[in-house]
Motif scaffolding. Structure first.
Motif, PDB file in Angstrom:
ATOM      1  N   ASN A  69     -22.443  27.442  15.067  1.00 45.09           N
ATOM      2  CA  ASN A  69     -21.679  26.750  16.115  1.00 45.09           C
ATOM      3  C   ASN A  69     -22.270  26.982  17.500  1.00 45.09           C
ATOM      4  OD1 ASN A  69     -20.995  29.471  16.245  1.00 45.09           O
ATOM      5  ND2 ASN A  69     -18.973  29.060  17.104  1.00 45.09           N
ATOM      6  N   VAL A  70     -23.478  27.536  17.551  1.00 43.94           N
ATOM      7  CA  VAL A  70     -24.116  27.875  18.827  1.00 43.94           C
ATOM      8  C   VAL A  70     -25.189  26.846  19.172  1.00 43.94           C
ATOM      9  CG1 VAL A  70     -25.543  29.574  20.032  1.00 43.94           C
ATOM     10  CG2 VAL A  70     -23.683  30.339  18.529  1.00 43.94           C
ATOM     11  N   TYR A  71     -25.153  26.365  20.423  1.00 42.49           N
ATOM     12  CA  TYR A  71     -26.206  25.494  20.940  1.00 42.49           C
ATOM     13  C   TYR A  71     -26.990  26.250  22.013  1.00 42.49           C
ATOM     14  CZ  TYR A  71     -24.106  21.306  18.800  1.00 42.49           C
ATOM     15  OH  TYR A  71     -23.625  20.371  17.924  1.00 42.49           O
ATOM     16  N   GLY A  72     -28.271  25.935  22.114  1.00 44.55           N
ATOM     17  CA  GLY A  72     -29.084  26.551  23.150  1.00 44.55           C
ATOM     18  C   GLY A  72     -30.334  25.738  23.406  1.00 44.55           C
ATOM     19  N   PRO A 114     -39.160  33.977  22.734  1.00 44.08           N
ATOM     20  CA  PRO A 114     -38.620  33.760  24.081  1.00 44.08           C
ATOM     21  C   PRO A 114     -37.752  34.923  24.539  1.00 44.08           C
ATOM     22  CG  PRO A 114     -37.319  32.544  22.496  1.00 44.08           C
ATOM     23  CD  PRO A 114     -38.445  33.179  21.719  1.00 44.08           C
ATOM     24  N   ILE A 115     -37.709  35.137  25.852  1.00 44.88           N
ATOM     25  CA  ILE A 115     -36.706  36.038  26.399  1.00 44.88           C
ATOM     26  C   ILE A 115     -35.346  35.354  26.256  1.00 44.88           C
ATOM     27  CG2 ILE A 115     -38.375  36.985  28.044  1.00 44.88           C
ATOM     28  CD1 ILE A 115     -36.735  35.500  30.253  1.00 44.88           C
ATOM     29  N   LEU A 116     -34.277  36.126  26.308  1.00 44.35           N
ATOM     30  CA  LEU A 116     -32.928  35.573  26.140  1.00 44.35           C
ATOM     31  C   LEU A 116     -32.180  35.645  27.464  1.00 44.35           C
ATOM     32  CD1 LEU A 116     -30.639  34.452  24.373  1.00 44.35           C
ATOM     33  CD2 LEU A 116     -30.122  36.806  23.687  1.00 44.35           C
ATOM     34  N   LEU A 117     -31.727  34.490  27.950  1.00 42.28           N
ATOM     35  CA  LEU A 117     -30.984  34.400  29.206  1.00 42.28           C
ATOM     36  C   LEU A 117     -29.619  33.785  28.954  1.00 42.28           C
ATOM     37  CD1 LEU A 117     -33.792  32.994  31.551  1.00 42.28           C
ATOM     38  CD2 LEU A 117     -32.972  35.346  31.459  1.00 42.28           C
ATOM     39  N   GLY A 118     -28.577  34.432  29.473  1.00 46.11           N
ATOM     40  CA  GLY A 118     -27.243  33.881  29.420  1.00 46.11           C
ATOM     41  C   GLY A 118     -26.904  33.181  30.720  1.00 46.11           C
ATOM     42  N   HIS A 119     -26.088  32.141  30.639  1.00 47.97           N
ATOM     43  CA  HIS A 119     -25.686  31.411  31.848  1.00 47.97           C
ATOM     44  C   HIS A 119     -24.226  30.983  31.727  1.00 47.97           C
ATOM     45  CE1 HIS A 119     -26.087  27.531  29.666  1.00 47.97           C
ATOM     46  NE2 HIS A 119     -27.168  28.079  29.121  1.00 47.97           N
ATOM     47  N   ARG A 120     -23.613  30.700  32.870  1.00 49.66           N
ATOM     48  CA  ARG A 120     -22.193  30.355  32.916  1.00 49.66           C
ATOM     49  C   ARG A 120     -21.906  28.956  32.368  1.00 49.66           C
ATOM     50  NH1 ARG A 120     -18.185  34.201  34.074  1.00 49.66           N
ATOM     51  NH2 ARG A 120     -18.705  35.445  35.897  1.00 49.66           N
ATOM     52  N   LYS A 121     -22.728  28.000  32.756  1.00 45.82           N
ATOM     53  CA  LYS A 121     -22.450  26.599  32.447  1.00 45.82           C
ATOM     54  C   LYS A 121     -22.560  26.331  30.950  1.00 45.82           C
ATOM     55  CE  LYS A 121     -23.739  21.927  33.941  1.00 45.82           C
ATOM     56  NZ  LYS A 121     -24.646  21.139  34.829  1.00 45.82           N
ATOM     57  N   LYS A 122     -21.633  25.551  30.431  1.00 45.47           N
ATOM     58  CA  LYS A 122     -21.689  25.146  29.026  1.00 45.47           C
ATOM     59  C   LYS A 122     -22.144  23.691  28.978  1.00 45.47           C
ATOM     60  CE  LYS A 122     -19.161  25.618  24.690  1.00 45.47           C
ATOM     61  NZ  LYS A 122     -17.902  26.064  24.058  1.00 45.47           N
ATOM     62  N   ILE A 123     -23.348  23.480  28.497  1.00 52.20           N
ATOM     63  CA  ILE A 123     -23.962  22.155  28.518  1.00 52.20           C
ATOM     64  C   ILE A 123     -23.672  21.420  27.211  1.00 52.20           C
ATOM     65  CG2 ILE A 123     -26.190  20.943  28.594  1.00 52.20           C
ATOM     66  CD1 ILE A 123     -27.133  23.292  30.413  1.00 52.20           C
ATOM     67  N   ASP A 124     -23.385  20.137  27.326  1.00 57.91           N
ATOM     68  CA  ASP A 124     -23.045  19.328  26.151  1.00 57.91           C
ATOM     69  C   ASP A 124     -24.333  18.818  25.495  1.00 57.91           C
ATOM     70  OD1 ASP A 124     -21.905  17.762  24.236  1.00 57.91           O
ATOM     71  OD2 ASP A 124     -21.116  16.245  25.620  1.00 57.91           O
ATOM     72  N   TYR A 125     -25.024  19.695  24.775  1.00 54.53           N
ATOM     73  CA  TYR A 125     -26.256  19.298  24.106  1.00 54.53           C
ATOM     74  C   TYR A 125     -25.995  18.260  23.013  1.00 54.53           C
ATOM     75  CZ  TYR A 125     -28.515  23.329  26.320  1.00 54.53           C
ATOM     76  OH  TYR A 125     -29.019  24.219  27.230  1.00 54.53           O
ATOM     77  N   LYS A 126     -24.814  18.316  22.414  1.00 54.64           N
ATOM     78  CA  LYS A 126     -24.504  17.378  21.335  1.00 54.64           C
ATOM     79  C   LYS A 126     -24.589  15.931  21.810  1.00 54.64           C
ATOM     80  CE  LYS A 126     -21.087  16.499  17.688  1.00 54.64           C
ATOM     81  NZ  LYS A 126     -21.064  15.036  17.894  1.00 54.64           N
ATOM     82  N   SER A 127     -24.234  15.673  23.066  1.00 55.00           N
ATOM     83  CA  SER A 127     -24.297  14.298  23.580  1.00 55.00           C
ATOM     84  C   SER A 127     -25.735  13.803  23.634  1.00 55.00           C
ATOM     85  CB  SER A 127     -23.656  14.220  24.972  1.00 55.00           C
ATOM     86  OG  SER A 127     -24.408  14.955  25.921  1.00 55.00           O
ATOM     87  N   TYR A 128     -26.681  14.700  23.951  1.00 53.05           N
ATOM     88  CA  TYR A 128     -28.101  14.323  23.959  1.00 53.05           C
ATOM     89  C   TYR A 128     -28.592  14.069  22.532  1.00 53.05           C
ATOM     90  CZ  TYR A 128     -28.381  15.767  28.836  1.00 53.05           C
ATOM     91  OH  TYR A 128     -28.203  15.885  30.211  1.00 53.05           O
ATOM     92  N   GLY A 151     -40.908  14.640  27.704  1.00 57.66           N
ATOM     93  CA  GLY A 151     -40.994  13.758  28.863  1.00 57.66           C
ATOM     94  C   GLY A 151     -39.690  13.593  29.607  1.00 57.66           C
ATOM     95  N   GLU A 152     -39.313  12.339  29.902  1.00 55.24           N
ATOM     96  CA  GLU A 152     -38.138  12.047  30.723  1.00 55.24           C
ATOM     97  C   GLU A 152     -36.846  12.553  30.077  1.00 55.24           C
ATOM     98  OE1 GLU A 152     -37.826   7.981  31.795  1.00 55.24           O
ATOM     99  OE2 GLU A 152     -39.811   7.871  32.742  1.00 55.24           O
ATOM    100  N   GLU A 153     -36.723  12.422  28.766  1.00 53.94           N
ATOM    101  CA  GLU A 153     -35.508  12.885  28.086  1.00 53.94           C
ATOM    102  C   GLU A 153     -35.373  14.401  28.189  1.00 53.94           C
ATOM    103  OE1 GLU A 153     -33.107  10.999  26.954  1.00 53.94           O
ATOM    104  OE2 GLU A 153     -34.267   9.285  27.667  1.00 53.94           O
ATOM    105  N   ALA A 154     -36.488  15.096  28.124  1.00 49.59           N
ATOM    106  CA  ALA A 154     -36.464  16.550  28.281  1.00 49.59           C
ATOM    107  C   ALA A 154     -36.085  16.923  29.711  1.00 49.59           C
ATOM    108  CB  ALA A 154     -37.833  17.128  27.929  1.00 49.59           C
ATOM    109  N   THR A 155     -36.604  16.184  30.683  1.00 51.77           N
ATOM    110  CA  THR A 155     -36.300  16.460  32.085  1.00 51.77           C
ATOM    111  C   THR A 155     -34.808  16.297  32.376  1.00 51.77           C
ATOM    112  OG1 THR A 155     -38.509  15.774  32.781  1.00 51.77           O
ATOM    113  CG2 THR A 155     -36.796  15.784  34.470  1.00 51.77           C
ATOM    114  N   LYS A 156     -34.171  15.302  31.765  1.00 51.52           N
ATOM    115  CA  LYS A 156     -32.731  15.107  31.960  1.00 51.52           C
ATOM    116  C   LYS A 156     -31.953  16.351  31.542  1.00 51.52           C
ATOM    117  CE  LYS A 156     -32.867  10.088  31.142  1.00 51.52           C
ATOM    118  NZ  LYS A 156     -32.475   9.011  30.178  1.00 51.52           N
ATOM    119  N   ILE A 157     -32.406  16.996  30.478  1.00 50.96           N
ATOM    120  CA  ILE A 157     -31.713  18.200  30.011  1.00 50.96           C
ATOM    121  C   ILE A 157     -31.933  19.352  30.980  1.00 50.96           C
ATOM    122  CG2 ILE A 157     -31.611  19.914  28.157  1.00 50.96           C
ATOM    123  CD1 ILE A 157     -32.380  17.691  26.197  1.00 50.96           C
TER     124      ILE A 157
END
Length: 349
Positions: A69-72, A114-128, A151-157
């Motif tokens: 259930n984890v997205y990253g 990769p190093i592991l970084l936590g952040h506050r914002k919860k991004i809706d990756y499922k929509s992408y 490319g452009e789709e990656a930049t939007k994320i």
């Protein structure tokens, strides 16, 4: 926060998954893994197996993953964000470790973990993902899927992170600091996960081979200075469990008239119990175990080993300490999940 696309990257499509601690650096030559004599901790046969694994290359990419259930996101982080103080660290960096890492950077050309970084914002990756704009999809298991955006789709994320003020290092302090000292590497291969998805687990301590008489002295000290509870008392903040042979008891650590850092359980454990009761001032002599490792260890542990079980730091307490630039004691946090090693590679030279 500026998050970048990975200019040149590869994904291991062999279907093999490795522990996050397996390997940090690798050589890739002519679009093939090329581990050579420099990699001393692997046998010739092991290197031949790894070198034969198939990889696919992608340019200007990021990798969205779903694990249960984890997205990253797997992306690139400019070291300028670290140098500016926007990447919040909480762990002491050891010079000897950094020296070895700097040397290794010259001998390899790709980061493999990769190093592991936590952040506050919860991004809706499922929509992408649902818009089907990804370039490739890799199903690694029933629970683990990776989507490649270019490319452009990656930049939007990556633009989703522009309004994120800080990120928090969950794993990779030494790799960040090493890159900041490097003269040719200006970014760090990173795994970004919302703090909502990250779990902070405890790291337990083992004091090996303690004489029974020494344990009794430590126990007498503890009983005279601390509130001691039944060994079956559930752990919570401020409580640790001490076990020796068939004996176990829970100790209430002493609250300090100060902020969260000074009342950090590991700091209090080190200063109140390990150094005062057991007279141990070099914590390098201890062993450190995760929850899973502790369960296995108890099945084979020596009767002379002292087992100290701890309670994990809370997320808000962790963030508060990091925001105040407090340096926690070593082995204060253990974050899960961790992204596998040797799965995605970022070429840095």
């Amino acid at each position: 926060m500026r998050i970048d696309l990975i200019e040149k990257s590869f994904i291991n499509i062999s279907g093999k998954l490795y522990d996050s601690e397996f390997i940090n650096l690798v050589n890739i030559k002519d679009n093939k893994i090329s581990l050579n004599d420099r990699t001393l901790f692997l046998t010739i046969q092991e290197k031949e197996i790894l070198n034969a694994q198939s990889i696919r290359g992608f340019d200007d990419a990021v990798y969205v993953f779903k694990y249960k259930n984890v997205y990253g996101l797997i992306a690139d982080l400019s070291i300028k964000e670290y140098d500016s103080g926007r990447i919040k660290c909480h762990e002491l960096v050891l010079p000897d470790t950094v020296q070895g890492m700097l040397s290794n950077l010259h001998g390899y050309n790709c980061e493999a973990a990769p190093i592991l970084l936590g952040h506050r914002k919860k991004i809706d990756y499922k929509s992408y993902i649902d818009r089907l704009q990804y370039k490739e999809r890799f199903s690694l298991s029933e629970d683990f899927v990776i989507y490649v955006f270019c490319g452009e789709e990656a930049t939007k994320i990556t633009e989703e992170f522009l309004d994120e003020e800080h990120m928090y290092v969950a794993d990779g302090h030494h790799r960040l600091y090493t890159t900041s000292l490097s003269t040719f590497k200006n970014s760090v291969f990173s795994c970004l996960i919302s703090l909502d998805y990250l779990d902070i687990q405890p790291i337990h301590r083992i004091i090996p081979n303690v004489d029974a008489q020494l344990f009794e002295k430590a126990k007498d000290f503890i009983y005279s200075r601390f509130e001691v509870l039944s060994g079956d008392t559930p752990l919570s903040k401020g409580k640790i469990r001490i076990g020796y042979g068939k004996e176990k008891f829970v100790v209430n650590l002493i609250d300090l008239n100060s902020d969260a850092f000074w009342n950090n359980d590991i700091y209090r454990l080190n200063t109140q119990i390990i150094s005062q009761a057991f007279r141990i001032f070099d914590t390098g002599s201890l062993r450190y175990l995760s929850n899973g490792e502790l369960i296995k260890y108890k099945e084979i542990s020596s009767k002379k080993d002292v087992i100290i079980e701890t309670f994990p730091i809370g997320k808000e307490e962790f963030v508060e300490c990091a925001n105040k630039n407090c340096i926690m004691p070593p082995k204060s946090t253990f974050f899960l999940p961790k992204f596998p090693s040797f799965l995605i590679f970022k070429q840095y030279k």
